[in-house]
Design an enzyme around this catalytic site. Structure first.
Site, PDB file in Angstrom:
ATOM      1  N   LYS A 185     -17.991  24.774  35.371  1.00  0.00           N
ATOM      2  CA  LYS A 185     -18.732  24.617  34.134  1.00  0.00           C
ATOM      3  C   LYS A 185     -18.070  25.441  33.023  1.00  0.00           C
ATOM      4  O   LYS A 185     -17.752  26.618  33.212  1.00  0.00           O
ATOM      5  CB  LYS A 185     -20.180  25.062  34.313  1.00  0.00           C
ATOM      6  CG  LYS A 185     -20.998  24.152  35.214  1.00  0.00           C
ATOM      7  CD  LYS A 185     -21.237  22.796  34.568  1.00  0.00           C
ATOM      8  CE  LYS A 185     -22.137  21.922  35.418  1.00  0.00           C
ATOM      9  NZ  LYS A 185     -22.452  20.638  34.769  1.00  0.00           N
ATOM     10  N   LYS A 244     -24.468   8.907  38.674  1.00  0.00           N
ATOM     11  CA  LYS A 244     -25.513   9.601  39.423  1.00  0.00           C
ATOM     12  C   LYS A 244     -26.624   8.613  39.713  1.00  0.00           C
ATOM     13  O   LYS A 244     -27.115   7.936  38.805  1.00  0.00           O
ATOM     14  CB  LYS A 244     -26.033  10.800  38.628  1.00  0.00           C
ATOM     15  CG  LYS A 244     -24.955  11.850  38.357  1.00  0.00           C
ATOM     16  CD  LYS A 244     -25.455  12.974  37.463  1.00  0.00           C
ATOM     17  CE  LYS A 244     -24.337  13.992  37.222  1.00  0.00           C
ATOM     18  NZ  LYS A 244     -24.736  15.066  36.286  1.00  0.00           N
TER      19      LYS A 244
END
Length: 328
Positions: A111, A218
């Site tokens: 991240k 997803k």
């Protein structure tokens, strides 16, 4: 999915269990992950849109939960799925401990562009990941749309020395992604689209615009395994299957998606159960030798009870369930 195939709301409420699971480290600004679990004829399933999402967006997650719990899923073409480690926006010193939770993973998603942090923080974190994984490890970055085009281009220059696999959603909009992809064409760093797929009215627009080299899909946000497979086919781009910090029940839905894809060229972002300090099952879907088996997950009654959300939070989730159901 045909509306007549939806179960009655009373059937959903009858098995609904709301849990709150602590995280190992703060991630996406939260210390605990809440989820609503349901049991259907096909097995347990999960409804867990993030709490800040509005009902219109969250309704797709409920469609996915119903599809997975009440309908047979596409046949798998593989019995295991390789996954990546996920490194939150932690200090460099914490990187080895995070990676140690992802057994055998040779790819790490890091991240970056975290609010309140700087590019120097990102560079230090990625350097620590490269040092821990060695030259053979693969590193991909996820900015969650946190940079503008100039910032993203500058970040590529600062981070390219770490041999990046791709940048996930470096900028927020499709035009920005297209601009950045053109600017960094000579750097041989692919651009992946995530939010530009799962949060878009037209999830294939980013592919038609030539704004990405691959897409991240997803199962929950896209309305289920079958809908996600359709999007991948329509996009005509390589796909990375990922998750949304689900419990192992929700991870199983993502694994079913990855297992059914005809081609799976990238390690999947389905190892995030390793970021949970607790789960709803004694056999969680956490990486072993860098992979997950293709299977459904059965919650353990004692763990459901141990991690039950407060009555107030349970009522909040049940009210959300009802509102989203009305939108289906």
């Amino acid at each position: 999915m045909d509306a007549v195939s939806f179960p009655a709301l009373s059937d959903l409420r009858a098995t609904a269990r709301v849990v709150s699971l602590p995280l190992v480290t703060r991630f996406r600004g939260i210390d605990a992950r809440e989820a609503l679990l349901l049991e259907g004829p096909q097995g347990w399933t999960e409804f867990s849109p993030f709490v800040e999402y509005d009902d219109a967006e969250a309704a797709a997650w409920l469609t996915a939960a119903i599809d997975f719990g009440w309908h047979p899923q596409p046949a798998p073409v593989r019995d295991a799925v390789a996954v990546n480690a996920t490194v939150p926006a932690v200090a460099p010193a914490s990187v080895p401990a995070v990676l140690a939770r992802f057994d055998g993973c040779r790819t790490a998603k890091v991240k970056v562009a975290e609010r309140g942090q700087t590019l120097a923080d990102d560079v230090a974190r990625v350097r620590a990941v490269r040092a821990a994984m060695g030259p053979e490890g693969r590193i991909r970055l996820d900015a969650n749309g946190g940079w503008n085009v100039d910032e993203a281009e500058h970040a590529v220059h600062a981070l390219a020395e770490f041999d990046l696999e791709y940048l996930e959603q470096p900028c927020a909009s499709v035009p920005e992604l297209a601009d950045l992809r053109e600017r960094i064409a000579d750097w041989d760093i692919a651009v992946a689209a995530d939010e530009s797929v799962r949060k878009a009215d037209d999830p294939v627009a980013v592919a038609r615009a030539g704004a990405a080299d691959l897409i991240v899909v997803k199962a929950q946000p896209l309305g289920g395994v079958r809908r996600a497979l359709e999007i991948v086919a329509d996009a005509g781009l390589p796909a990375v299957v990922s998750s949304a910090l689900d419990t192992s029940v929700g991870i199983a839905m993502g694994v079913a998606l990855a297992a059914a894809l005809p081609d799976l060229d990238y390690d999947c972002g389905l190892g995030t159960a390793s970021l949970l300090a607790a789960d709803v099952t004694t056999t969680p879907l956490r990486p072993e030798n860098g992979a997950l088996p293709v299977r459904r997950v059965e919650p353990d009654a004692t763990l459901l009870e141990a991690h039950a959300a407060s009555p107030e939070r349970r009522d909040w989730w049940l009210a959300r369930l009802e509102r989203c159901y009305a939108l289906l």
